[in-house]
Write an enzyme that holds these catalytic residues in place. Structure first.
Site, PDB file in Angstrom:
ATOM      1  N   ARG A  51      23.121 -44.299 -21.677  1.00 49.32           N
ATOM      2  CA  ARG A  51      22.010 -44.735 -20.828  1.00 49.32           C
ATOM      3  C   ARG A  51      20.948 -43.670 -20.609  1.00 49.32           C
ATOM      4  O   ARG A  51      19.760 -43.939 -20.728  1.00 49.32           O
ATOM      5  CB  ARG A  51      22.519 -45.185 -19.445  1.00 49.32           C
ATOM      6  CG  ARG A  51      22.950 -46.607 -19.378  1.00 49.32           C
ATOM      7  CD  ARG A  51      24.085 -46.746 -18.393  1.00 49.32           C
ATOM      8  NE  ARG A  51      25.216 -45.992 -18.909  1.00 49.32           N
ATOM      9  CZ  ARG A  51      26.145 -46.508 -19.701  1.00 49.32           C
ATOM     10  NH1 ARG A  51      26.126 -47.773 -19.997  1.00 49.32           N
ATOM     11  NH2 ARG A  51      27.127 -45.769 -20.171  1.00 49.32           N
ATOM     12  N   THR A  52      21.370 -42.474 -20.244  1.00 51.41           N
ATOM     13  CA  THR A  52      20.369 -41.488 -19.841  1.00 51.41           C
ATOM     14  C   THR A  52      19.448 -41.162 -21.017  1.00 51.41           C
ATOM     15  O   THR A  52      18.226 -41.196 -20.900  1.00 51.41           O
ATOM     16  CB  THR A  52      21.046 -40.226 -19.287  1.00 51.41           C
ATOM     17  OG1 THR A  52      21.929 -40.637 -18.246  1.00 51.41           O
ATOM     18  CG2 THR A  52      20.029 -39.256 -18.711  1.00 51.41           C
ATOM     19  N   LYS A  80      25.548 -22.881 -34.410  1.00 50.18           N
ATOM     20  CA  LYS A  80      25.464 -21.585 -35.108  1.00 50.18           C
ATOM     21  C   LYS A  80      25.470 -20.426 -34.128  1.00 50.18           C
ATOM     22  O   LYS A  80      25.378 -19.269 -34.518  1.00 50.18           O
ATOM     23  CB  LYS A  80      24.168 -21.519 -35.914  1.00 50.18           C
ATOM     24  CG  LYS A  80      24.015 -22.579 -36.978  1.00 50.18           C
ATOM     25  CD  LYS A  80      22.670 -22.360 -37.688  1.00 50.18           C
ATOM     26  CE  LYS A  80      22.362 -23.467 -38.668  1.00 50.18           C
ATOM     27  NZ  LYS A  80      20.962 -23.360 -39.141  1.00 50.18           N
ATOM     28  N   ARG A 101      20.565 -32.417 -21.252  1.00 50.18           N
ATOM     29  CA  ARG A 101      21.904 -32.545 -20.644  1.00 50.18           C
ATOM     30  C   ARG A 101      22.799 -31.471 -21.231  1.00 50.18           C
ATOM     31  O   ARG A 101      22.782 -31.236 -22.441  1.00 50.18           O
ATOM     32  CB  ARG A 101      22.487 -33.934 -20.948  1.00 50.18           C
ATOM     33  CG  ARG A 101      23.956 -34.036 -20.595  1.00 50.18           C
ATOM     34  CD  ARG A 101      24.482 -35.432 -20.699  1.00 50.18           C
ATOM     35  NE  ARG A 101      23.977 -36.258 -19.614  1.00 50.18           N
ATOM     36  CZ  ARG A 101      24.386 -37.503 -19.378  1.00 50.18           C
ATOM     37  NH1 ARG A 101      25.308 -38.055 -20.149  1.00 50.18           N
ATOM     38  NH2 ARG A 101      23.887 -38.195 -18.377  1.00 50.18           N
ATOM     39  N   HIS A 129      22.671 -34.559 -11.133  1.00 51.21           N
ATOM     40  CA  HIS A 129      22.113 -35.526 -12.080  1.00 51.21           C
ATOM     41  C   HIS A 129      20.932 -36.224 -11.387  1.00 51.21           C
ATOM     42  O   HIS A 129      21.011 -37.380 -11.005  1.00 51.21           O
ATOM     43  CB  HIS A 129      23.198 -36.537 -12.474  1.00 51.21           C
ATOM     44  CG  HIS A 129      22.881 -37.373 -13.666  1.00 51.21           C
ATOM     45  ND1 HIS A 129      21.604 -37.498 -14.180  1.00 51.21           N
ATOM     46  CD2 HIS A 129      23.683 -38.152 -14.443  1.00 51.21           C
ATOM     47  CE1 HIS A 129      21.647 -38.315 -15.221  1.00 51.21           C
ATOM     48  NE2 HIS A 129      22.887 -38.717 -15.401  1.00 51.21           N
TER      49      HIS A 129
END
Ligand code: NCD
Length: 304
Positions: A51-52, A80, A101, A129
Site C-alpha cells: 500500500r504505502t 554492495k 522506508r 509511520h
C-alpha cells in the site's frame, strides 16, 4: 526545505489543511491532474510494502508526475554496501522528492540531513509511520466527521507497531481523546510513548489484554498485525500471532457507528466475515491513503 520524518513535523493546522486539500482532490481530481507535471518522486523501499509504495506512486501519477525507485534493498546498491546518505545524495540528483522506508529506526532522519530534496518517512523500523497516520486522520475525519471527543481502542502489537506510535502522537493533540491500549503483556506500548506523549499531555488511557471488555465504549477500533519481522525469536511470534482475532461475535456489544480500522496487511487479526460489516473501514482507509499522499506531495513541493 521541509521533510516529513515524524508526524509532529506538521502542526495541527497544517494537518487540517492537508485534510482539506485531500477532500478537495476526492471531489475534483481533474483540477489536480497536471499539478506535478515534469516532477519526479523516488520511492526508496529498503523493506517490503504494498500500500504505502503503490499509493505514493499512484498519488504522483494522478498529479501528472513521474515515478522512479526500488522496492527492496537487494535490488539497490545497498547490497554492495552503499550508505543511506550516499544513496540519498545520488537519488536527489534524479528526483524532486523522496519517499523512503527503512528497517532501521531513524534512517529517514539521517537521510534528511544530507538530502537536497524533501524526504518523506514511509516507515522506519518499529518507530514511526507518519503518512499512515495522515491516512488514518483523513479516514477518521471522513468517517466520524471529527478528530476530537473519541475513545480509540488500539489492539495488537503496540510495541513494534509503528503506525500505532505515530497515531497516538497525532491524536494526543486533539481534545477529549481516550485510548484503550489492548495488547498481550509482551507487546505493550513502549514506555517512552506513555511518558513523553500520554502522561505529558494528560491523556486518559487504559492498558488491558481484554479485547471485549471495553468494546461498548469504542468509537474507533484500530487493529494491528503482530510484527513478525521485528521479533528476535520465532517461538514468541508463534505464541503471540493469533492472540486477537476480531470476529462478528466479539463485535456484539460494539456501537452502531464504530469505525474499525487496520493499516493492513492483515494476517489473522480480523476474520474475513467482518469485511461485510458496515463498520469495517479498512479498505476505505486504503483509498484515503492515496488522496492524503497527493496533498502531502503538493505541500512538500510547495505547489498551490
Ligand atoms: C504498516 C507498516 O508498514 O507499518 N503497513 C502499512 O504501511 N500500511 C503496518 C504493518 O506492516 O503491519
Amino acid at each position: 526545505m521541509k521533510h516529513l520524518i515524524d508526524i509532529k513535523d506538521l502542526s495541527v493546522q497544517e494537518i487540517e489543511e492537508l485534510i482539506k486539500v485531500a477532500k478537495d482532490i476526492m471531489q475534483n481530481p481533474e483540477k489536480y491532474s497536471e499539478k506535478c507535471k515534469h516532477k519526479k518522486l523516488a520511492t526508496l523501499f529498503f523493506e517490503p510494502s504494498t500500500r504505502t509504495r503503490l499509493s505514493f506512486e499512484s498519488a504522483m501519477i494522478e498529479l501528472g508526475g513521474n515515478v522512479i525507485g526500488f522496492s527492496s534493498a537487494s535490488s539497490s546498491s545497498t547490497a554492495k554496501g552503499e550508505s543511506v546518505s550516499d544513496t540519498i545524495r545520488t537519488v536527489g540528483c534524479y528526483s524532486d522528492i523522496i519517499a523512503m522506508r527503512h528497517p532501521k529506526e531513524g534512517a529517514p532522519l539521517v537521510a534528511s540531513i544530507k538530502s537536497t530534496v524533501p524526504i518523506i518517512n514511509a516507515g522506519d523500523g518499529g518507530h514511526n509511520h507518519p503518512t499512515q497516520t495522515l491516512t488514518d486522520l483523513l479516514t477518521i475525519s471522513c468517517e466520524k466527521k471529527r478528530l476530537d471527543n473519541l475513545t480509540i481502542g488500539l489492539c495488537g502489537d503496540l510495541k513494534f507497531g509503528r503506525t500505532v506510535h505515530s497515531l497516538i502522537t497525532a491524536m494526543s493533540r486533539y481534545k477529549n481523546i481516550k485510548f484503550i491500549l489492548i495488547s498481550p503483556e509482551e507487546l505493550k506500548i513502549p514506555e517512552y510513548i506513555k511518558e513523553e506523549i500520554l502522561e505529558k499531555n494528560n491523556i486518559e488511557y487504559v492498558e488491558t489484554n481484554d479485547l471485549e471488555k471495553y468494546m461498548n465504549e469504542l468509537d474507533i477500533l484500530y487493529m494491528t498485525r503482530v510484527q513478525k519481522e521485528r521479533f528476535f525469536n520465532e517461538e514468541d511470534y508463534l505464541r503471540l500471532k493469533d492472540y486477537y482475532i476480531l470476529n462478528k461475535n466479539k463485535l456484539e456489544t460494539a456501537k452502531e457507528d464504530l469505525c474499525i480500522m487496520h493499516p493492513l496487511p492483515r494476517v489473522n487479526e480480523i476474520a474475513t466475515e467482518v469485511d461485510d460489516d458496515p463498520r469495517a473501514c479498512y479498505f476505505k482507509q486504503v483509498r484515503y491513503g492515496k488522496y492524503i499522499r497527493m496533498a502531502l506531495i503538493l505541500k512538500l513541493l510547495e505547489i498551490k
